[in-house]
Design an enzyme around this catalytic site. Structure first.
Site, mmCIF file in Angstrom:
data_model
loop_
_atom_site.group_PDB
_atom_site.id
_atom_site.type_symbol
_atom_site.label_atom_id
_atom_site.label_comp_id
_atom_site.label_asym_id
_atom_site.label_seq_id
_atom_site.Cartn_x
_atom_site.Cartn_y
_atom_site.Cartn_z
ATOM 1 N N LYS A 58 7.563 49.234 37.974
ATOM 2 C CA LYS A 58 7.606 48.259 36.877
ATOM 3 C C LYS A 58 6.313 48.324 36.064
ATOM 4 O O LYS A 58 6.337 48.308 34.832
ATOM 5 C CB LYS A 58 7.834 46.847 37.444
ATOM 6 N N GLN A 102 8.069 39.212 42.745
ATOM 7 C CA GLN A 102 8.913 40.177 43.442
ATOM 8 C C GLN A 102 9.512 39.533 44.694
ATOM 9 O O GLN A 102 8.811 38.892 45.480
ATOM 10 C CB GLN A 102 8.068 41.423 43.815
ATOM 11 N N ASP A 125 13.176 37.658 35.009
ATOM 12 C CA ASP A 125 14.226 38.034 35.965
ATOM 13 C C ASP A 125 15.545 37.320 35.646
ATOM 14 O O ASP A 125 16.597 37.713 36.159
ATOM 15 C CB ASP A 125 13.810 37.635 37.388
HETATM 16 N N1 GUN Z 1 13.846 42.300 44.577
HETATM 17 C C1 GUN Z 1 14.941 43.097 44.492
HETATM 18 N N2 GUN Z 1 15.441 43.081 43.242
HETATM 19 C C2 GUN Z 1 14.653 42.251 42.528
HETATM 20 C C3 GUN Z 1 14.650 41.843 41.168
HETATM 21 O O1 GUN Z 1 15.494 42.206 40.355
HETATM 22 N N3 GUN Z 1 13.654 40.982 40.812
HETATM 23 C C4 GUN Z 1 12.733 40.532 41.695
HETATM 24 N N4 GUN Z 1 11.816 39.674 41.254
HETATM 25 N N5 GUN Z 1 12.704 40.890 42.954
HETATM 26 C C5 GUN Z 1 13.662 41.749 43.365
#
Ligand code: GUN
Length: 300
Positions: A58, A102, A125
């Site tokens: 990311k 996350q 998100d």
């Molecule tokens: N963990 C697995 N997928 C995601 C996601 O799309 N966003 C976040 N914040 N954590 C995750």
């Protein structure tokens, strides 16, 4: 005469993600021309190896498109109160446009409370209940990245979606439920299947579009697929192969499904890169929404 065995077209998520990232980079330049550089805060608690890889990817994508990123890494012993205080600071910081915590979080932290603490306008998100509710009602809100990425792939490879039957296998808040809402908004007839569904494979065989988001390696085989269906595999499962080796596989049994489907996303290289590109898109969208909100405040 011999007939060639049918093989589904492979949907190239890496290439589509690069196209989207190029568009986002232009949007970032437009923001910069107006004096605002979109900025994303990424919060990682603990040392889950998969989460570390996701966060690294990311941050790399942010750099590629010119989005500023701020990384906050904490040990797994961080208290919920400390995490909530960090989020509160980021909410108040006008220089931060997007906040991503996350997941998963350590067991002693209430994920729901953390998600609800993030300002809905910075919730890149799209997990905050205000955004989840707005999505169902068709409002312009921040929308979860993985379903958004699947919709983009369908727009490029799925033809006209209106009137098609879409089946979503899985009902998580992160993928299944928002996916179903987006497909409905695109005028599909939508069926959601889950672990309690009776006769799931028979229902799935009615799908023109099948989204697999269950997290079980290779569970969806050809018996779930209507000939000519477009299949999007959201699963990312690490399986061990002995001698300490492992590899990533999706929820779809590629070998069997590619003999029946018209098109199919690979794992890796399908939905994964799109999720990250959509996070960048959401960071720009969040920046725009915040500017609109600030302009309204001035006008009011
Ligand atoms: N963990 C697995 N997928 C995601 C996601 O799309 N966003 C976040 N914040 N954590 C995750």
């Amino acid at each position: 005469m011999t007939t060639q065995p049918h093989t589904a077209r492979l949907i190239d998520g890496k290439q589509s993600a690069q196209r989207l990232l190029a568009e986002v980079a232009q949007q970032v330049q437009a923001c910069r021309a107006e004096g605002v550089t979109p900025a994303l805060a990424v919060v990682l608690v603990g040392d889950d190896p998969a989460s570390q890889v996701y966060v690294r990817n990311k941050l790399r994508a942010a750099e590629q498109v010119g989005i500023l990123s701020h990384e906050y890494r904490f040990p797994a012993t961080l208290s919920e109160q400390q995490l909530l205080a960090t989020i509160d600071n980021l909410n108040r910081d006008a220089a931060v446009n997007g906040i991503l915590v996350q997941l998963p979080l350590p067991a002693h932290i209430d994920e729901g409370r953390v998600v609800r603490a993030i300002s809905p306008l910075k919730d890149v998100d799209g997990f905050h209940p205000e955004n989840a509710g707005g999505l169902v009602q068709g409002q312009r809100v921040l929308t979860p990245c993985t379903p958004l990425g699947c919709m983009r792939l369908l727009a490029e490879y799925g033809g006209d979606l209106a009137g098609k039957h879409a089946v979503v296998v899985g009902r998580s808040n992160i993928v299944g439920k928002p996916m179903a809402a987006l497909l409905l908004q695109a005028h599909c007839s939508v069926t959601t299947l889950h672990s309690r569904s009776q006769d799931a494979a028979r229902l799935a065989r009615q799908a023109d579009i099948l989204i697999a988001a269950v997290g079980r390696p290779g569970m969806i085989d050809a018996s779930w697929i209507k000939p000519g269906a477009v299949v999007i595999d959201v699963g990312i499962n690490r399986i061990t192969q002995g001698e300490g080796r492992s590899r990533l596989v999706g929820d779809v049994d590629i070998a069997s499904v590619s003999a029946v489907a018209a098109a199919l996303t690979p794992v890796p290289g399908g939905v994964g890169p799109m999720t990250i590109a959509c996070l960048m898109q959401n960071t720009v969208t969040a920046t725009q929404l915040q500017q609109q909100a600030a302009a309204l405040q001035c006008a009011g």
